[in-house]
Motif scaffolding. Sequence first.
Motif, short mmCIF file in Angstrom:
data_model
loop_
_atom_site.label_atom_id
_atom_site.label_comp_id
_atom_site.label_asym_id
_atom_site.label_seq_id
_atom_site.Cartn_x
_atom_site.Cartn_y
_atom_site.Cartn_z
N LEU A 111 54.41 5.38 -15.79
CA LEU A 111 54.19 4.97 -14.40
C LEU A 111 54.84 5.94 -13.43
CD1 LEU A 111 54.66 1.08 -14.67
CD2 LEU A 111 52.53 2.39 -14.69
N HIS A 112 56.04 6.37 -13.74
CA HIS A 112 56.73 7.33 -12.88
C HIS A 112 55.94 8.63 -12.78
CE1 HIS A 112 60.93 5.29 -13.37
NE2 HIS A 112 60.09 4.58 -12.65
N GLY A 113 55.33 9.03 -13.90
CA GLY A 113 54.52 10.24 -13.90
C GLY A 113 53.30 10.14 -13.00
N MET A 114 52.89 8.92 -12.67
CA MET A 114 51.76 8.71 -11.77
C MET A 114 52.22 8.41 -10.34
SD MET A 114 49.41 6.29 -14.22
CE MET A 114 49.66 6.37 -15.99
N GLY A 115 53.52 8.51 -10.13
CA GLY A 115 54.04 8.23 -8.80
C GLY A 115 54.33 6.77 -8.54
N ILE A 116 54.34 5.96 -9.59
CA ILE A 116 54.62 4.53 -9.45
C ILE A 116 56.07 4.31 -9.86
CG2 ILE A 116 53.97 2.20 -10.17
CD1 ILE A 116 51.22 3.36 -10.95
N ALA A 141 58.32 1.92 -8.03
CA ALA A 141 58.89 0.63 -7.64
C ALA A 141 58.87 -0.36 -8.81
CB ALA A 141 58.12 0.06 -6.46
N GLN A 142 59.99 -1.04 -9.01
CA GLN A 142 60.08 -2.00 -10.11
C GLN A 142 59.10 -3.15 -9.94
OE1 GLN A 142 62.11 -1.87 -13.03
NE2 GLN A 142 60.61 -3.46 -13.51
N ASP A 143 58.93 -3.64 -8.69
CA ASP A 143 58.01 -4.76 -8.50
C ASP A 143 56.57 -4.36 -8.80
OD1 ASP A 143 57.72 -3.13 -6.32
OD2 ASP A 143 57.78 -4.73 -4.83
N THR A 144 56.21 -3.09 -8.58
CA THR A 144 54.87 -2.63 -8.92
C THR A 144 54.67 -2.61 -10.43
OG1 THR A 144 54.88 -1.26 -6.93
CG2 THR A 144 53.18 -0.79 -8.56
N TYR A 190 51.99 -4.83 -12.76
CA TYR A 190 51.12 -4.24 -13.80
C TYR A 190 51.27 -4.99 -15.13
CZ TYR A 190 49.17 -0.71 -16.97
OH TYR A 190 48.43 -0.06 -17.93
N THR A 191 52.51 -5.22 -15.56
CA THR A 191 52.70 -5.92 -16.84
C THR A 191 52.23 -7.37 -16.75
OG1 THR A 191 55.00 -6.41 -16.24
CG2 THR A 191 54.60 -4.42 -17.54
N ALA A 192 52.39 -8.00 -15.58
CA ALA A 192 51.94 -9.38 -15.41
C ALA A 192 50.41 -9.45 -15.48
CB ALA A 192 52.43 -9.94 -14.08
N ILE A 193 49.74 -8.48 -14.90
CA ILE A 193 48.27 -8.46 -14.94
C ILE A 193 47.78 -8.34 -16.38
CG2 ILE A 193 46.26 -7.04 -14.39
CD1 ILE A 193 47.60 -6.36 -11.73
N ILE A 205 42.35 -3.29 -13.34
CA ILE A 205 43.24 -2.14 -13.17
C ILE A 205 42.73 -1.26 -12.03
CG2 ILE A 205 44.19 -0.09 -14.26
CD1 ILE A 205 45.33 -2.78 -15.25
N GLY A 206 41.42 -1.19 -11.83
CA GLY A 206 40.89 -0.47 -10.68
C GLY A 206 41.32 -1.09 -9.37
N MET A 207 41.34 -2.42 -9.30
CA MET A 207 41.82 -3.10 -8.09
C MET A 207 43.30 -2.80 -7.87
SD MET A 207 39.82 -6.68 -8.87
CE MET A 207 40.59 -7.61 -7.56
N PHE A 208 44.06 -2.80 -8.95
CA PHE A 208 45.48 -2.47 -8.86
C PHE A 208 45.67 -1.05 -8.34
CE2 PHE A 208 49.18 -0.62 -11.14
CZ PHE A 208 50.20 -1.43 -10.65
#
Length: 255
Positions: free
Chosen positions: A177-182, A184-187, A191-194, A220-223
């Motif tokens: 996720l960090h490699g994609m610029g994500i 934030a912990q809440d983000t 993702y894991t909740a979805i 995942i596209g909506m996310f």
Amino acid sequence: MPSRPADRRPSCPPGPGQNIALTVPPAVPDYLTVIVAPKRDRQAERREATRREILEAAWDAAHEGSVAGLTLRDIAARVGMQQPSLYSHFAAKHAIYDAMFEQAWRDFLDQARRERQSLPAEPRARLTAIALNYFDYAVADLARHQLMDVNVIPGFRPTEQAYAPAQETYALLMEELHGMGIAAQDTADIYTAIVGGLVNQQLANDPGGDRWRRLVPRVIGMFADNLGLPDAAGPPVPPPAPIRRRTNEPEEVRP
């Protein structure tokens, strides 16, 4: 008279003041190198084989019944031993759960590392592939998924050793996720909740089917849209603007 061989010393001692160089190098001792195979600990090997057999029996019992309904008597019968004999390999039933938990997460961690090499480079496709990899692993085995991710065993908490591969798996996800610029912990939590929610819906409502699996790319596209991640075809998609109510607009009242 034949000359003295070059590999022999002079046959007569040197005279006074005479310096005769040695023609033979000093003898070098011969060493015999013996390679000995390490001694096998056959008792430890048999013990480890018995532990594996017990765990296999526990998984079989979980698949035939439920992971929460395991009994030591049933597991012992499956491996052909008396129940008290199990305690020489596992201190209690929760110790068996602990070993199963570690085994399951270690297996998924190894799989995730292998599949990482072939993940798409484009962020949206990569997020989708990661989600599908976990989704397929989870829905393939209900008992295993319940032990790994659902609190179905009263009082069970994995030991630090057993929990380690789960933490390594999560660290691997966060690195992705960090490699994609994500960052934030809440983000990451969203993702894991979805993904976890889709897994649970699939197992609860369409076991063996693909009703919720087919939704993974769309969700995942909506996310990704919400985060403004770039699409394969162009620049980043801006996140949707928040919907604001006009101050003079009456608030909708729902029954």
